[in-house]
Design a protein around this motif. Structure first.
Motif, PDB file in Angstrom:
ATOM      1  N   HIS A  90     -10.623 -13.823  -6.046  1.00  0.00           N
ATOM      2  CA  HIS A  90     -10.322 -12.463  -5.778  1.00  0.00           C
ATOM      3  C   HIS A  90     -10.100 -12.095  -3.995  1.00  0.00           C
ATOM      4  O   HIS A  90      -9.878 -11.194  -3.581  1.00  0.00           O
ATOM      5  CB  HIS A  90     -10.826 -11.094  -6.220  1.00  0.00           C
ATOM      6  CG  HIS A  90     -12.442 -11.226  -5.778  1.00  0.00           C
ATOM      7  ND1 HIS A  90     -13.291 -12.090  -6.152  1.00  0.00           N
ATOM      8  CD2 HIS A  90     -12.965 -10.345  -4.494  1.00  0.00           C
ATOM      9  CE1 HIS A  90     -14.614 -11.811  -5.469  1.00  0.00           C
ATOM     10  NE2 HIS A  90     -14.457 -10.770  -4.694  1.00  0.00           N
ATOM     11  N   LYS A  91     -10.601 -13.059  -3.493  1.00  0.00           N
ATOM     12  CA  LYS A  91     -10.896 -12.934  -1.873  1.00  0.00           C
ATOM     13  C   LYS A  91     -10.286 -14.023  -1.113  1.00  0.00           C
ATOM     14  O   LYS A  91     -10.089 -15.131  -1.582  1.00  0.00           O
ATOM     15  CB  LYS A  91     -12.290 -12.575  -1.475  1.00  0.00           C
ATOM     16  CG  LYS A  91     -13.329 -14.064  -1.646  1.00  0.00           C
ATOM     17  CD  LYS A  91     -14.606 -13.597  -1.149  1.00  0.00           C
ATOM     18  CE  LYS A  91     -15.494 -14.865  -1.136  1.00  0.00           C
ATOM     19  NZ  LYS A  91     -16.584 -14.849  -0.461  1.00  0.00           N
ATOM     20  N   LYS A 125      -8.277  -8.850  -3.533  1.00  0.00           N
ATOM     21  CA  LYS A 125      -9.022  -7.548  -3.233  1.00  0.00           C
ATOM     22  C   LYS A 125      -9.941  -7.413  -2.110  1.00  0.00           C
ATOM     23  O   LYS A 125     -10.383  -6.500  -1.588  1.00  0.00           O
ATOM     24  CB  LYS A 125      -9.903  -7.425  -4.457  1.00  0.00           C
ATOM     25  CG  LYS A 125      -9.649  -7.536  -5.844  1.00  0.00           C
ATOM     26  CD  LYS A 125      -8.547  -6.267  -6.020  1.00  0.00           C
ATOM     27  CE  LYS A 125      -7.886  -6.418  -7.527  1.00  0.00           C
ATOM     28  NZ  LYS A 125      -6.627  -5.471  -7.395  1.00  0.00           N
ATOM     29  N   LYS A 126     -10.189  -8.788  -1.315  1.00  0.00           N
ATOM     30  CA  LYS A 126     -11.049  -8.767  -0.232  1.00  0.00           C
ATOM     31  C   LYS A 126     -10.432  -9.761   0.771  1.00  0.00           C
ATOM     32  O   LYS A 126     -10.235 -10.874   0.427  1.00  0.00           O
ATOM     33  CB  LYS A 126     -12.425  -9.065  -0.296  1.00  0.00           C
ATOM     34  CG  LYS A 126     -13.404  -9.057   0.794  1.00  0.00           C
ATOM     35  CD  LYS A 126     -14.731  -9.256   0.449  1.00  0.00           C
ATOM     36  CE  LYS A 126     -15.455  -9.165   1.621  1.00  0.00           C
ATOM     37  NZ  LYS A 126     -16.880  -9.309   1.401  1.00  0.00           N
ATOM     38  N   ALA A 128     -11.909 -11.457   4.058  1.00  0.00           N
ATOM     39  CA  ALA A 128     -13.255 -11.878   4.930  1.00  0.00           C
ATOM     40  C   ALA A 128     -12.643 -12.469   6.270  1.00  0.00           C
ATOM     41  O   ALA A 128     -11.974 -13.401   6.120  1.00  0.00           O
ATOM     42  CB  ALA A 128     -13.966 -12.521   4.049  1.00  0.00           C
ATOM     43  N   PHE A 147     -11.223  -2.849   8.160  1.00  0.00           N
ATOM     44  CA  PHE A 147     -12.385  -3.821   8.191  1.00  0.00           C
ATOM     45  C   PHE A 147     -13.501  -3.052   8.405  1.00  0.00           C
ATOM     46  O   PHE A 147     -13.491  -2.209   9.215  1.00  0.00           O
ATOM     47  CB  PHE A 147     -12.008  -5.251   8.852  1.00  0.00           C
ATOM     48  CG  PHE A 147     -10.846  -6.003   8.455  1.00  0.00           C
ATOM     49  CD1 PHE A 147     -11.360  -7.337   7.797  1.00  0.00           C
ATOM     50  CD2 PHE A 147      -9.631  -5.729   8.585  1.00  0.00           C
ATOM     51  CE1 PHE A 147     -10.382  -8.099   7.282  1.00  0.00           C
ATOM     52  CE2 PHE A 147      -8.565  -6.733   8.209  1.00  0.00           C
ATOM     53  CZ  PHE A 147      -8.855  -7.908   7.459  1.00  0.00           C
ATOM     54  N   GLU A 150     -19.904  -6.308   7.700  1.00  0.00           N
ATOM     55  CA  GLU A 150     -20.857  -6.528   6.659  1.00  0.00           C
ATOM     56  C   GLU A 150     -22.039  -7.164   6.996  1.00  0.00           C
ATOM     57  O   GLU A 150     -22.931  -7.165   6.189  1.00  0.00           O
ATOM     58  CB  GLU A 150     -19.861  -7.182   5.535  1.00  0.00           C
ATOM     59  CG  GLU A 150     -18.757  -6.347   5.170  1.00  0.00           C
ATOM     60  CD  GLU A 150     -17.756  -7.217   4.202  1.00  0.00           C
ATOM     61  OE1 GLU A 150     -18.095  -8.550   4.068  1.00  0.00           O
ATOM     62  OE2 GLU A 150     -17.264  -6.852   3.116  1.00  0.00           O
ATOM     63  N   GLY A 171     -15.106  -7.299   6.637  1.00  0.00           N
ATOM     64  CA  GLY A 171     -14.261  -7.437   5.461  1.00  0.00           C
ATOM     65  C   GLY A 171     -13.466  -6.398   5.433  1.00  0.00           C
ATOM     66  O   GLY A 171     -13.727  -5.255   5.713  1.00  0.00           O
ATOM     67  N   ARG A 172     -12.371  -6.464   4.630  1.00  0.00           N
ATOM     68  CA  ARG A 172     -11.155  -5.571   4.253  1.00  0.00           C
ATOM     69  C   ARG A 172     -11.313  -5.342   2.654  1.00  0.00           C
ATOM     70  O   ARG A 172     -10.868  -6.563   2.213  1.00  0.00           O
ATOM     71  CB  ARG A 172     -10.213  -5.473   4.992  1.00  0.00           C
ATOM     72  CG  ARG A 172      -9.149  -4.336   4.287  1.00  0.00           C
ATOM     73  CD  ARG A 172      -7.672  -4.595   4.925  1.00  0.00           C
ATOM     74  NE  ARG A 172      -6.894  -3.705   4.664  1.00  0.00           N
ATOM     75  CZ  ARG A 172      -6.040  -3.674   3.409  1.00  0.00           C
ATOM     76  NH1 ARG A 172      -6.308  -4.545   2.463  1.00  0.00           N
ATOM     77  NH2 ARG A 172      -5.531  -2.858   3.060  1.00  0.00           N
ATOM     78  N   ILE A 173     -11.674  -4.401   2.050  1.00  0.00           N
ATOM     79  CA  ILE A 173     -11.696  -4.467   0.566  1.00  0.00           C
ATOM     80  C   ILE A 173     -10.640  -3.407   0.302  1.00  0.00           C
ATOM     81  O   ILE A 173     -10.711  -2.251   0.516  1.00  0.00           O
ATOM     82  CB  ILE A 173     -13.062  -3.868  -0.199  1.00  0.00           C
ATOM     83  CG1 ILE A 173     -13.918  -5.075   0.500  1.00  0.00           C
ATOM     84  CG2 ILE A 173     -13.057  -4.033  -1.532  1.00  0.00           C
ATOM     85  CD1 ILE A 173     -15.517  -4.625  -0.024  1.00  0.00           C
ATOM     86  N   THR A 174      -9.553  -3.811  -0.756  1.00  0.00           N
ATOM     87  CA  THR A 174      -8.687  -3.102  -1.329  1.00  0.00           C
ATOM     88  C   THR A 174      -9.331  -2.219  -2.321  1.00  0.00           C
ATOM     89  O   THR A 174     -10.333  -2.564  -2.956  1.00  0.00           O
ATOM     90  CB  THR A 174      -7.525  -3.879  -2.222  1.00  0.00           C
ATOM     91  OG1 THR A 174      -7.123  -4.922  -1.177  1.00  0.00           O
ATOM     92  CG2 THR A 174      -6.390  -3.310  -2.732  1.00  0.00           C
TER      93      THR A 174
END
Length: 181
Positions: A90-91, A125-126, A128, A147, A150, A171-174
């Motif tokens: 997912h990343k 989803k992410k 990094a 972002f 983290e 990190g940027r998370i959707t």
């Protein structure tokens, strides 16, 4: 100091024909700034190495390789590298670099925006990344695009001024629905 005129450029997916230029650009960038992990010539990637990376990235749904091109020359690039492991599929890890002569023209921003758009369209989803604490412009750019810091790797880089610097993990998370949030 007068600002350099903006160079017209395009952002596109990397092609095998870019491999030789990518090798040269990466080598040049490594010698222009200490924001990168490498010094000039370290962990050298040849034309053949870039051809393999581009072929892999163009055939893998979790990877993206973009170039910024001006007047037929590669002036920067960005890459999202993912994997097919179920727990981490997912990343992606994101990296970016632009020739110093083209800093401040929005090229990094456009490469980042394209990578974000691609990740959103491909159910990533992410995103990094790692950035040295002294790269204030990049950190501001990343924060403006969602972002967050983290973590921090203390004393992670030793630079030419004989000082150690930290690397920020960002990190940027959707937006996702998650039972753990």
């Amino acid at each position: 100091m007068s600002k350099q005129p903006k160079t017209p450029y395009i952002i596109r997916q990397a092609a095998k024909e870019d491999a030789a230029q990518l090798s040269e650009v990466r080598l040049q960038i490594d010698g222009e700034t200490e924001f990168m992990d490498r010094e000039r010539g370290e962990a050298f990637l040849s034309k053949a190495d870039f051809e393999q990376i581009i072929e892999k990235d163009n055939n893998q749904d979790t990877n993206l390789f973009l170039v910024a091109e001006a007047e037929g020359k590669v002036i920067g690039f960005a890459r999202c590298a993912g994997n097919s492991l179920k727990r981490t599929s997912h990343k992606v890890d994101f990296g970016i670099c632009v020739l110093k002569a083209h800093w401040g023209q929005g090229i990094g921003k456009c490469l980042l925006q394209e990578a974000i758009e691609w990740s959103d369209e491909n159910n990533i989803k992410k995103i990094a990344l790692q950035v040295i604490e002294t790269n204030h412009q990049a950190i501001k750019l990343y924060k403006r695009h969602g972002f967050q810091v983290e973590g921090r790797l203390r004393f992670d880089k030793w630079l030419s001024d004989n000082n150690y610097y930290d690397t920020l993990l960002m990190g940027r998370i959707t937006k996702v629905s998650n039972n753990n949030t």
